[in-house]
Write an enzyme that holds these catalytic residues in place. Structure first.
Site, PDB file in Angstrom:
ATOM      1  N   ARG A  56      12.626  22.762  29.675  1.00 58.18           N
ATOM      2  CA  ARG A  56      11.189  22.564  29.482  1.00 58.18           C
ATOM      3  C   ARG A  56      10.745  21.281  30.197  1.00 58.18           C
ATOM      4  O   ARG A  56       9.690  21.228  30.817  1.00 58.18           O
ATOM      5  CB  ARG A  56      10.839  22.481  27.982  1.00 58.18           C
ATOM      6  CG  ARG A  56       9.332  22.487  27.734  1.00 58.18           C
ATOM      7  CD  ARG A  56       8.955  22.278  26.275  1.00 58.18           C
ATOM      8  NE  ARG A  56       9.238  20.930  25.839  1.00 58.18           N
ATOM      9  CZ  ARG A  56      10.004  20.599  24.800  1.00 58.18           C
ATOM     10  NH1 ARG A  56      10.583  21.534  24.062  1.00 58.18           N
ATOM     11  NH2 ARG A  56      10.209  19.337  24.491  1.00 58.18           N
ATOM     12  N   TYR A 108     -15.408  29.188  36.798  1.00 61.58           N
ATOM     13  CA  TYR A 108     -14.546  30.273  36.289  1.00 61.58           C
ATOM     14  C   TYR A 108     -14.735  30.436  34.776  1.00 61.58           C
ATOM     15  O   TYR A 108     -14.750  29.444  34.040  1.00 61.58           O
ATOM     16  CB  TYR A 108     -13.092  29.953  36.626  1.00 61.58           C
ATOM     17  CG  TYR A 108     -12.122  30.963  36.085  1.00 61.58           C
ATOM     18  CD1 TYR A 108     -12.067  32.258  36.600  1.00 61.58           C
ATOM     19  CD2 TYR A 108     -11.272  30.649  35.039  1.00 61.58           C
ATOM     20  CE1 TYR A 108     -11.197  33.196  36.079  1.00 61.58           C
ATOM     21  CE2 TYR A 108     -10.386  31.584  34.513  1.00 61.58           C
ATOM     22  CZ  TYR A 108     -10.354  32.857  35.043  1.00 61.58           C
ATOM     23  OH  TYR A 108      -9.491  33.783  34.525  1.00 61.58           O
ATOM     24  N   ASP A 183     -11.277  22.904  41.516  1.00 64.29           N
ATOM     25  CA  ASP A 183     -10.512  24.140  41.363  1.00 64.29           C
ATOM     26  C   ASP A 183     -10.602  24.848  42.714  1.00 64.29           C
ATOM     27  O   ASP A 183     -11.653  25.331  43.118  1.00 64.29           O
ATOM     28  CB  ASP A 183     -11.136  24.981  40.233  1.00 64.29           C
ATOM     29  CG  ASP A 183     -10.404  26.302  40.015  1.00 64.29           C
ATOM     30  OD1 ASP A 183      -9.750  26.790  40.944  1.00 64.29           O
ATOM     31  OD2 ASP A 183     -10.521  26.857  38.900  1.00 64.29           O
ATOM     32  N   LYS A 208      -3.484  33.935  41.901  1.00 61.12           N
ATOM     33  CA  LYS A 208      -4.335  34.563  42.912  1.00 61.12           C
ATOM     34  C   LYS A 208      -3.649  34.491  44.286  1.00 61.12           C
ATOM     35  O   LYS A 208      -2.560  34.978  44.429  1.00 61.12           O
ATOM     36  CB  LYS A 208      -5.715  33.912  42.912  1.00 61.12           C
ATOM     37  CG  LYS A 208      -6.298  33.723  41.499  1.00 61.12           C
ATOM     38  CD  LYS A 208      -6.569  35.026  40.739  1.00 61.12           C
ATOM     39  CE  LYS A 208      -6.775  34.825  39.245  1.00 61.12           C
ATOM     40  NZ  LYS A 208      -7.794  33.868  38.878  1.00 61.12           N
TER      41      LYS A 208
HETATM   42  C1  LIG Z   1      -8.046  33.051  37.731  1.00 61.25           C
HETATM   43  C2  LIG Z   1      -8.684  31.745  37.849  1.00 61.25           C
HETATM   44  C3  LIG Z   1      -8.368  30.682  36.980  1.00 61.25           C
HETATM   45  C4  LIG Z   1      -7.417  30.851  35.805  1.00 61.25           C
HETATM   46  O1  LIG Z   1      -6.102  31.100  36.214  1.00 61.25           O
HETATM   47  P1  LIG Z   1      -5.066  31.962  35.366  1.00 61.25           P
HETATM   48  O2  LIG Z   1      -3.837  31.897  36.201  1.00 61.25           O
HETATM   49  O3  LIG Z   1      -5.631  33.333  35.201  1.00 61.25           O
HETATM   50  O4  LIG Z   1      -4.916  31.268  34.048  1.00 61.25           O
HETATM   51  C5  LIG Z   1      -8.983  29.466  37.169  1.00 61.25           C
HETATM   52  N1  LIG Z   1      -9.880  29.284  38.172  1.00 61.25           N
HETATM   53  C6  LIG Z   1     -10.207  30.268  39.019  1.00 61.25           C
HETATM   54  C7  LIG Z   1     -11.198  30.002  40.102  1.00 61.25           C
HETATM   55  C8  LIG Z   1      -9.633  31.531  38.891  1.00 61.25           C
HETATM   56  O5  LIG Z   1      -9.993  32.515  39.738  1.00 61.25           O
END
Ligand SMILES: *Cc1c(COP(=O)(O)O)cnc(C)c1O
Length: 393
Positions: A56, A108, A183, A208
């Site tokens: 961890r 998001y 982000d 993604k």
């Molecule tokens: C999908 C997404 C997230 C969250 O990520 P997860 O891996 O689903 O927890 C955060 N920001 C953006 C822009 C996203 O498309």
């Protein structure tokens, strides 16, 4: 776009492929790193202080991925978490009760819920502001004196561009100590490097584009600050929002081809966007790579490519749009984005369904808006699929 970006991309590709692991690192000289599943590591002395103690806290498979991610981001440090939202949650432990966050209103959905529903119970308040309106942002910065400023350069699903340079400059002028978070999930470090624009922290949903194969949920943070990096290593251990070694292996494998995939997503998305723009059954197409996008020129100054996400308004109402979505054959109706396969989603009842209709309409999420994550199939087949489905609508 290739000719504009030459050498830097060569460097990116080499980092993506080689950073984090050399065959000579392994006893067997394996060219591909093995997955370290061990949860515990033998100590030479009855004390801590060695790099690997307990999985961890840190793990060799995670280390390889974190080094590769830092290299492609051009960052000193990167840390991985169990999901993108897990990375976001971990980041909020930099704050304490009484602190404020100023966040872009077009953010998001999961981030919105984290900041608006989860954090207030610990005394952290978030003010959501339209970051495309600089005067509103400046007023909020002056009024709230936030400890964190949080935004995405390309907003979802309406694909507005936030002028990251202007946002960062105003923040530095008004609240120099605020931690600026971008982000960067939609663009990836291949198309935009927010740390170079002056941000402090870059958040990714690796789920993604970076993994890119719809088979891992994971997130990461990248940063340059050494003392903040020490905190994140402790947070991984103390909060436990960490990814598995197998998933780290998978994401590391996915990111080897990120540069190739992003180029093709970008190419396919532009061709598809141009097709949709001319289609008589489409009202309007939103894609920052199109000349017709109102912020196309701003986008060009902030990013080296536009990625694979397109949004568009189908002529007609909800029932027309629903029939269109149900008729798609090559494109899959599903949440998420950034994978090799094309995905379509309907923000009003899917990704943005937790918003009230009034809130949705304020940001142009109507009952005929479709978001498309253009994949790596041949563009001709994607276009033919859209064309067929539009006939049945
Ligand atoms: C999908 C997404 C997230 C969250 O990520 P997860 O891996 O689903 O927890 C955060 N920001 C953006 C822009 C996203 O498309």
């Amino acid at each position: 776009m290739d000719s504009e970006c030459g050498d830097e991309f060569h460097h990116f590709a080499t980092d993506a492929i080689h950073a984090g692991y050399k065959p000579s690192d392994s006893q067997s000289k394996a060219v591909i790193p093995s997955i370290c599943l061990s949860t515990v590591f033998k100590l030479d002395e009855p004390q801590t202080g060695t790099e690997f103690v307990y999985s961890r806290t840190h793990n060799p498979s995670r280390k390889i991925l974190e080094q590769a991610l830092a290299a492609i981001e051009g960052a000193k440090h990167a840390f991985c978490f169990a999901s993108g939202l897990g990375a976001a949650t971990t980041m909020t432990y930099l704050l304490q009760s009484g602190d404020n966050i100023v966040c872009a209103s077009n953010i998001y959905g999961g981030t919105f819920c984290l900041l608006s529903e989860m954090l207030p119970r610990f005394g952290v308040q978030t003010t959501f502001v339209d970051f495309t309106k600089m005067e509103s942002l400046v007023a909020a910065l002056k009024d709230k004196k936030p400890k964190m400023v949080w935004f995405e350069i390309v907003t979802n699903p309406t694909l507005h561009i936030i002028d990251a340079r202007a946002v960062i400059k105003s923040t530095r002028d008004i609240v120099p100590e605020a931690i600026i978070i971008v982000d960067n999930t939609f663009l990836t470090p291949y198309y935009s490097k927010p740390l170079d624009l002056g941000a402090d922290l870059v958040l990714h949903s690796l789920t993604k584009y970076i993994n890119g194969h719809s088979d891992v949920v994971m997130g990461s943070l990248a940063l340059n600050d050494d003392s903040m990096a020490k905190k994140f290593r402790r947070f991984q251990n103390n909060l436990g929002i960490i990814p598995s070694p197998f998933d780290c292996y998978q994401v590391n494998r996915g990111l080897k081809t990120l540069h190739i995939r992003m180029k093709q997503h970008d190419k396919n998305a532009l061709v598809v966007a141009e097709f949709l723009e001319k289609h008589p059954k489409i009202e309007r197409v939103l894609y920052p790579g199109l000349e017709s996008h109102p912020q196309h020129h701003l986008a060009r100054t902030l990013m080296k490519g536009y990625g694979g996400v397109i949004s568009f308004y189908v002529k007609g109402d909800y029932q027309h749009t629903r029939r269109f979505l149900k008729s798609l054959k090559v494109i899959t109706l599903a949440f998420s984005l950034g994978s090799f396969e094309s995905l379509a989603e309907f923000p009003a009842t899917m990704t943005h369904s937790t918003m009230s209709q009034e809130e949705r309409l304020k940001i142009d999420i109507t009952d005929n808006l479709v978001r498309l994550s253009v994949g790596l199939e041949s563009a001709e087949d994607i276009i033919a699929d859209l064309d067929e489905a539009l006939k049945t609508k």
